[in-house]
Design a protein around this motif. Sequence first.
Motif, PDB file in Angstrom:
ATOM      1  N   GLU A   1       0.817  -1.213   0.000  1.00 52.22           N
ATOM      2  CA  GLU A   1       0.000   0.000   0.000  1.00 52.22           C
ATOM      3  C   GLU A   1       0.852   1.264   0.000  1.00 52.22           C
ATOM      4  OE1 GLU A   1      -2.469  -0.132   3.471  1.00 52.22           O
ATOM      5  OE2 GLU A   1      -0.931   0.718   4.771  1.00 52.22           O
ATOM      6  N   ALA A   2       2.167   1.104  -0.110  1.00 54.14           N
ATOM      7  CA  ALA A   2       3.072   2.257  -0.106  1.00 54.14           C
ATOM      8  C   ALA A   2       3.178   2.878  -1.492  1.00 54.14           C
ATOM      9  CB  ALA A   2       4.452   1.835   0.377  1.00 54.14           C
ATOM     10  N   LEU A   3       3.373   4.186  -1.507  1.00 51.34           N
ATOM     11  CA  LEU A   3       3.627   4.900  -2.758  1.00 51.34           C
ATOM     12  C   LEU A   3       5.118   5.110  -2.991  1.00 51.34           C
ATOM     13  CD1 LEU A   3       0.750   7.537  -2.727  1.00 51.34           C
ATOM     14  CD2 LEU A   3       1.078   5.704  -4.389  1.00 51.34           C
ATOM     15  N   VAL A   4       5.901   5.169  -1.922  1.00 49.55           N
ATOM     16  CA  VAL A   4       7.355   5.264  -2.045  1.00 49.55           C
ATOM     17  C   VAL A   4       8.006   4.352  -1.016  1.00 49.55           C
ATOM     18  CG1 VAL A   4       7.426   7.618  -2.990  1.00 49.55           C
ATOM     19  CG2 VAL A   4       7.486   7.267  -0.518  1.00 49.55           C
ATOM     20  N   TYR A   5       9.305   4.060  -1.248  1.00 50.66           N
ATOM     21  CA  TYR A   5      10.054   3.152  -0.387  1.00 50.66           C
ATOM     22  C   TYR A   5      11.350   3.847   0.037  1.00 50.66           C
ATOM     23  CZ  TYR A   5       6.715  -0.006  -2.467  1.00 50.66           C
ATOM     24  OH  TYR A   5       5.536  -0.589  -2.876  1.00 50.66           O
ATOM     25  N   PHE A   6      11.573   3.892   1.337  1.00 49.77           N
ATOM     26  CA  PHE A   6      12.700   4.625   1.911  1.00 49.77           C
ATOM     27  C   PHE A   6      13.867   3.676   2.168  1.00 49.77           C
ATOM     28  CE2 PHE A   6      14.442   6.863   5.903  1.00 49.77           C
ATOM     29  CZ  PHE A   6      15.349   7.592   5.150  1.00 49.77           C
TER      30      PHE A   6
ATOM     31  N   ASP B   1      10.458   4.795  -7.624  1.00 49.15           N
ATOM     32  CA  ASP B   1       9.579   5.125  -6.496  1.00 49.15           C
ATOM     33  C   ASP B   1      10.286   4.880  -5.158  1.00 49.15           C
ATOM     34  OD1 ASP B   1       9.647   2.413  -6.797  1.00 49.15           O
ATOM     35  OD2 ASP B   1       7.500   2.082  -6.648  1.00 49.15           O
ATOM     36  N   HIS B   2      11.605   4.956  -5.152  1.00 55.43           N
ATOM     37  CA  HIS B   2      12.416   4.831  -3.943  1.00 55.43           C
ATOM     38  C   HIS B   2      13.123   6.158  -3.671  1.00 55.43           C
ATOM     39  CE1 HIS B   2      11.624   0.659  -4.727  1.00 55.43           C
ATOM     40  NE2 HIS B   2      12.325   0.249  -3.685  1.00 55.43           N
ATOM     41  N   PHE B   3      13.441   6.402  -2.399  1.00 55.78           N
ATOM     42  CA  PHE B   3      14.194   7.616  -2.095  1.00 55.78           C
ATOM     43  C   PHE B   3      15.207   7.360  -0.989  1.00 55.78           C
ATOM     44  CE2 PHE B   3      10.928   8.004   1.166  1.00 55.78           C
ATOM     45  CZ  PHE B   3      11.528   8.689   2.212  1.00 55.78           C
ATOM     46  N   MET B   4      16.272   8.138  -1.042  1.00 55.55           N
ATOM     47  CA  MET B   4      17.273   8.175   0.009  1.00 55.55           C
ATOM     48  C   MET B   4      17.429   9.611   0.459  1.00 55.55           C
ATOM     49  SD  MET B   4      20.058   9.871  -1.434  1.00 55.55           S
ATOM     50  CE  MET B   4      21.437   9.389  -0.424  1.00 55.55           C
ATOM     51  N   LEU B   5      18.033   9.805   1.624  1.00 55.20           N
ATOM     52  CA  LEU B   5      18.181  11.154   2.167  1.00 55.20           C
ATOM     53  C   LEU B   5      19.544  11.286   2.820  1.00 55.20           C
ATOM     54  CD1 LEU B   5      15.562  13.261   4.003  1.00 55.20           C
ATOM     55  CD2 LEU B   5      17.687  12.757   5.215  1.00 55.20           C
TER      56      LEU B   5
ATOM     57  N   ILE C   1      14.570   9.111  -6.179  1.00 55.28           N
ATOM     58  CA  ILE C   1      14.436  10.450  -5.592  1.00 55.28           C
ATOM     59  C   ILE C   1      15.550  10.602  -4.561  1.00 55.28           C
ATOM     60  CG2 ILE C   1      12.936  12.009  -4.298  1.00 55.28           C
ATOM     61  CD1 ILE C   1      10.577  10.231  -5.310  1.00 55.28           C
ATOM     62  N   ARG C   2      16.462  11.505  -4.801  1.00 54.17           N
ATOM     63  CA  ARG C   2      17.568  11.739  -3.862  1.00 54.17           C
ATOM     64  C   ARG C   2      17.307  13.058  -3.132  1.00 54.17           C
ATOM     65  NH1 ARG C   2      22.912  11.997  -6.869  1.00 54.17           N
ATOM     66  NH2 ARG C   2      21.701  13.489  -8.086  1.00 54.17           N
TER      67      ARG C   2
ATOM     68  N   ARG D   1       6.989  11.816  -6.522  1.00 57.29           N
ATOM     69  CA  ARG D   1       6.285  10.547  -6.757  1.00 57.29           C
ATOM     70  C   ARG D   1       4.979  10.774  -7.513  1.00 57.29           C
ATOM     71  NH1 ARG D   1       3.970   6.998  -8.447  1.00 57.29           N
ATOM     72  NH2 ARG D   1       3.546   4.925  -7.551  1.00 57.29           N
ATOM     73  N   LEU D   2       4.370  11.902  -7.293  1.00 55.81           N
ATOM     74  CA  LEU D   2       3.109  12.216  -7.948  1.00 55.81           C
ATOM     75  C   LEU D   2       3.250  12.185  -9.464  1.00 55.81           C
ATOM     76  CD1 LEU D   2       0.192  13.188  -7.151  1.00 55.81           C
ATOM     77  CD2 LEU D   2       1.018  15.510  -7.541  1.00 55.81           C
ATOM     78  N   ASN D   3       4.440  12.439  -9.942  1.00 55.42           N
ATOM     79  CA  ASN D   3       4.660  12.540 -11.377  1.00 55.42           C
ATOM     80  C   ASN D   3       5.426  11.360 -11.952  1.00 55.42           C
ATOM     81  OD1 ASN D   3       3.588  15.337 -12.155  1.00 55.42           O
ATOM     82  ND2 ASN D   3       4.754  15.715 -10.306  1.00 55.42           N
TER      83      ASN D   3
END
Length: 537
Positions: A255-260, A308-312, A333-334, A530-532
């Motif tokens: 159910e996730a939209l992004v994965y951290f 659809d993954h991001f790091m920070l 997504i960085r 993520r929306l785009n």
Amino acid sequence: MCSTTNMMPRSASSNLPYSILILVFFLLTFSFVTSLVDFTLGPERSWISFHSPPWARRVGFSRPFSRDGNEELERPSRVIGIAEPPLAPSRVIGIAEPPSIGIAEPPLAPSRVIGIAEPPLAPSILNITNKFQNSSTESPATDTAGVIKTYTKLERLEAALAKARSSIREASKNNNTTSIQEDLDYVPRGPIYRNANVFHRSYLEMEKLFKIYVYEEGELPMFHTGPCRSIYSSEGRFIMEMEKGNFYRTRDPDEALVYFLPFSVVMMVQYLYVPGAHEYHAIGHTVADYVDVVSQRHPFWNRSLGADHFMLSCHDWGPHTTSYVPNLFKNSIRVLCNANTSEGFNPSKDASLPEINLKSGEIKGLIGGPSPSKRPILAFFAGRLHGHIRYLLLQQWKEKDQDVQVYDSLPKGVRYESMLKKSRFCLCPSGYEVASPRLVEAIYAECVPVLISDGYVPPLSDVLNWKAFSVSVEVKDIPNLKTILMGISQGQYLRLHRRVKQVQRHFVINGTPKRFDIFHMIVHSIWLRRLNVLVQD
């Protein structure tokens, strides 16, 4: 009495008409029977029919209907619910300026554009109904032809995103500087936003829909934690809040939209880097190994190639560390403090993270400052000689002017925070890297920030109009710094100061995150990207 008439035998000539009559009768009977069988069984099953009927060619058959005994009758194939082959995740990349959700330009097509006034739509899922979106299980839908189609959880998530895009696009039609959305906590207004109504609508959609899955692989201290009392506090505090799971986090990856990816570059540097070494391959290889592990245990990375993954990361080495995983560098997504376009930062998919130096872990005493009339210093900077921009600044202005006070080290007894609050403008030059904690320090002290950098994308540029509450000076204009700042009228300065106070709420770190603070704004930057993105199985 019986007749006594003489019976004479027939001749051959008298028998011929009778034989012909019998032959004609048999031929007519045979013809009638064959016609009846052919009509009943059809030409392809009749053992009598040896040729295709004439109408077979008229409907496009190029061969006779007779078949071998083992050949199965052909039936028309039927494909249900597939209009076209699925598209791979793609983007429109190469936006020259920071993305915006409030500019008036038409949307770029077709797949990924960050922060435009009319977000791109996902045409393959636009016709999904509200009932379908809100269903928690696969729901059948029947089209006009009676074809039943089932939708996957991913398609259902994309349907919800399509509806959110439509809502945001509708909000973009209102160009008022004040949001028309209802909100008891805060209503965005004024020129500090690119489009206040679009931002507010997008923020509300995020609160309703956005869910983040945090990978549980990895162990302390390099994963699932980060520094909270240092110049890298924004990295540590974000990871900490995601681990707490009070906001946006879901335990169900479907159910996730992004994965951290919850690794901390700062902690890796602390535990893996050998002081004095000229390389840090161990850090990059650790990140690559981690991505390899989660891609083998879960299907989500390979499904989107990391889109659809991001790091920070707030460490200077964060951007280069991601280069050890090509898809992480170019697709994911960085969220980076070092948001330098000359080093591969892409505003259309990457997000700028503010660098916040919390020495005590708290912001107490840092927020607020005196009124403009009680700020006698025109401009102020204090910092070490890091990078060529600071070299030019110190060379030109160090201890040379009482209006523009520039130091590499403050005089004894002078407090840094008090100098910020005595100054009208606070200089924020880049150091070795483009980001600087002075940007947020100036906003906290209600001092108008002056950005001096090359290739830096300021934080939250997707929604904030930095020209409304800051001053940007090109590196080549450092010698003209005083002239530029003196040229700003009192009325202009008062407006800048007032807007700095207004935008302050978006940069504040709270012990428990509050709506519209820096934690939620960072999440909103991730949400926009993520929306785009359109992800398909």
